[in-house]
Design a protein around this motif. Structure first.
Motif, short mmCIF file in Angstrom:
data_model
loop_
_atom_site.label_atom_id
_atom_site.label_comp_id
_atom_site.label_asym_id
_atom_site.label_seq_id
_atom_site.Cartn_x
_atom_site.Cartn_y
_atom_site.Cartn_z
N GLY A 58 67.07 7.20 -0.96
CA GLY A 58 67.95 6.71 0.10
C GLY A 58 69.39 7.00 -0.29
N PRO A 59 70.28 7.15 0.70
CA PRO A 59 71.68 7.46 0.40
C PRO A 59 72.34 6.45 -0.53
CG PRO A 59 71.29 7.47 2.77
CD PRO A 59 70.02 7.03 2.13
N GLN A 60 71.90 5.20 -0.49
CA GLN A 60 72.52 4.16 -1.31
C GLN A 60 72.21 4.33 -2.80
OE1 GLN A 60 69.91 4.03 0.65
NE2 GLN A 60 68.97 2.03 0.76
N VAL A 61 71.23 5.18 -3.15
CA VAL A 61 70.94 5.44 -4.58
C VAL A 61 71.12 6.92 -4.91
CG1 VAL A 61 69.46 3.42 -4.94
CG2 VAL A 61 68.43 5.57 -4.16
N ARG A 62 71.92 7.63 -4.11
CA ARG A 62 72.13 9.07 -4.35
C ARG A 62 72.72 9.31 -5.73
NH1 ARG A 62 74.88 10.43 0.37
NH2 ARG A 62 73.84 12.43 0.13
N HIS A 63 73.46 8.33 -6.27
CA HIS A 63 74.04 8.47 -7.61
C HIS A 63 72.96 8.57 -8.69
CE1 HIS A 63 73.43 4.16 -7.05
NE2 HIS A 63 73.35 4.07 -8.36
N LEU A 64 71.71 8.25 -8.35
CA LEU A 64 70.60 8.33 -9.31
C LEU A 64 69.84 9.66 -9.21
CD1 LEU A 64 69.17 4.72 -8.86
CD2 LEU A 64 70.66 5.56 -10.68
N PHE A 65 70.37 10.61 -8.43
CA PHE A 65 69.66 11.87 -8.17
C PHE A 65 69.33 12.63 -9.46
CE2 PHE A 65 69.81 16.48 -7.03
CZ PHE A 65 68.63 16.51 -6.32
N GLU A 66 70.33 12.89 -10.30
CA GLU A 66 70.08 13.66 -11.53
C GLU A 66 69.13 12.91 -12.46
OE1 GLU A 66 70.78 16.82 -12.21
OE2 GLU A 66 71.73 16.97 -10.24
N ASP A 67 69.34 11.61 -12.59
CA ASP A 67 68.46 10.77 -13.41
C ASP A 67 67.03 10.82 -12.88
OD1 ASP A 67 67.86 8.65 -15.40
OD2 ASP A 67 67.54 7.44 -13.59
N LYS A 69 65.66 13.22 -11.04
CA LYS A 69 65.09 14.55 -11.29
C LYS A 69 64.54 14.63 -12.72
CE LYS A 69 67.76 18.01 -10.32
NZ LYS A 69 68.70 19.01 -9.79
N ASN A 70 65.28 14.06 -13.67
CA ASN A 70 64.80 14.05 -15.06
C ASN A 70 63.55 13.20 -15.22
OD1 ASN A 70 66.80 15.75 -16.07
ND2 ASN A 70 68.21 14.06 -16.43
N ARG A 71 63.52 12.07 -14.53
CA ARG A 71 62.38 11.16 -14.63
C ARG A 71 61.11 11.76 -14.03
NH1 ARG A 71 64.67 5.60 -12.30
NH2 ARG A 71 62.55 4.84 -12.71
N VAL A 72 61.23 12.63 -13.04
CA VAL A 72 60.04 13.18 -12.38
C VAL A 72 59.67 14.58 -12.85
CG1 VAL A 72 60.51 11.82 -10.30
CG2 VAL A 72 61.14 14.23 -10.35
N LYS A 73 60.46 15.18 -13.75
CA LYS A 73 60.22 16.59 -14.07
C LYS A 73 58.82 16.85 -14.62
CE LYS A 73 62.45 17.01 -18.51
NZ LYS A 73 63.63 16.28 -18.81
N ASP A 74 58.25 15.91 -15.35
CA ASP A 74 56.89 16.10 -15.87
C ASP A 74 55.81 15.95 -14.80
OD1 ASP A 74 57.95 16.55 -18.38
OD2 ASP A 74 57.66 14.48 -19.05
N TYR A 75 56.20 15.47 -13.63
CA TYR A 75 55.23 15.25 -12.54
C TYR A 75 55.21 16.42 -11.55
CZ TYR A 75 55.12 10.45 -14.21
OH TYR A 75 54.98 9.33 -14.98
N VAL A 77 57.30 17.41 -9.07
CA VAL A 77 57.51 16.92 -7.72
C VAL A 77 58.96 17.19 -7.30
CG1 VAL A 77 57.56 14.82 -6.29
CG2 VAL A 77 55.84 15.06 -8.06
N PRO A 78 59.18 17.71 -6.08
CA PRO A 78 60.56 17.90 -5.63
C PRO A 78 61.24 16.57 -5.33
CG PRO A 78 59.05 18.41 -3.84
CD PRO A 78 58.21 18.12 -5.06
N VAL A 79 62.54 16.52 -5.58
CA VAL A 79 63.34 15.32 -5.32
C VAL A 79 64.48 15.70 -4.39
CG1 VAL A 79 64.79 13.52 -6.34
CG2 VAL A 79 62.86 14.43 -7.63
N GLY A 80 64.70 14.88 -3.38
CA GLY A 80 65.80 15.09 -2.46
C GLY A 80 66.50 13.78 -2.16
N VAL A 81 67.66 13.90 -1.52
CA VAL A 81 68.40 12.72 -1.07
C VAL A 81 68.45 12.76 0.45
CG1 VAL A 81 70.62 11.51 -1.09
CG2 VAL A 81 69.82 12.67 -3.15
N ILE A 82 68.11 11.66 1.08
CA ILE A 82 68.15 11.58 2.53
C ILE A 82 69.60 11.67 2.99
CG2 ILE A 82 67.62 10.16 4.55
CD1 ILE A 82 65.39 8.85 2.83
N ASP A 83 69.85 12.54 3.95
CA ASP A 83 71.19 12.70 4.51
C ASP A 83 71.65 11.36 5.10
OD1 ASP A 83 73.28 14.79 5.64
OD2 ASP A 83 72.80 13.39 7.25
N SER A 84 72.87 10.96 4.75
CA SER A 84 73.34 9.63 5.17
C SER A 84 73.49 9.52 6.69
CB SER A 84 74.64 9.26 4.47
OG SER A 84 75.62 10.24 4.68
#
Length: 108
Positions: A58-67, A69-75, A77-84
């Motif tokens: 969600g846009p309210q946690v977009r600041h966690l995007f890079e974190d 991506k790192n947390r899911v890299k072993d899974y 899975v693509p990660v995206g941020v919903i456009d606000s």
């Protein structure tokens, strides 16, 4: 095969509204998808238990995007941020289309 598109935000509350709208659009078009929302603190648990095909923040946690991506890299899975704007308009169709494009582009 059902594609699982999972949305994450602080508590999973506001994203549950857009998740429902995305699911309604998918159902209307007879797409084989499952859209659900969860709190970001449960990310690894959800990844382990449910094996999503796409993770959206969600846009309210977009600041966690890079974190995230790192947390899911072993899974793998693509990660995206919903456009606000899409989020603010609760445009389930646009968010769903963008998530499908994200999954198609993603090559792990």
């Amino acid at each position: 095969m059902v594609k699982k598109i999972y949305l994450f935000c602080d508590n999973g509350m506001s994203t549950s509204m857009i998740a429902k709208k995305m699911q309604d659009v998918g159902d209307k078009h007879k797409l084989s998808i499952e859209v659900k929302a969860f709190p970001i603190r449960n990310l690894e648990k959800i990844l382990d238990e449910k094996n999503p095909d796409c993770v959206l923040l969600g846009p309210q946690v977009r600041h966690l995007f890079e974190d995230t991506k790192n947390r899911v890299k072993d899974y793998n899975v693509p990660v995206g941020v919903i456009d606000s704007v899409d989020y603010g308009m609760m445009d389930g169709e646009k968010v769903l289309k963008k998530s499908i494009v994200l999954m198609k582009k993603y090559k792990g």
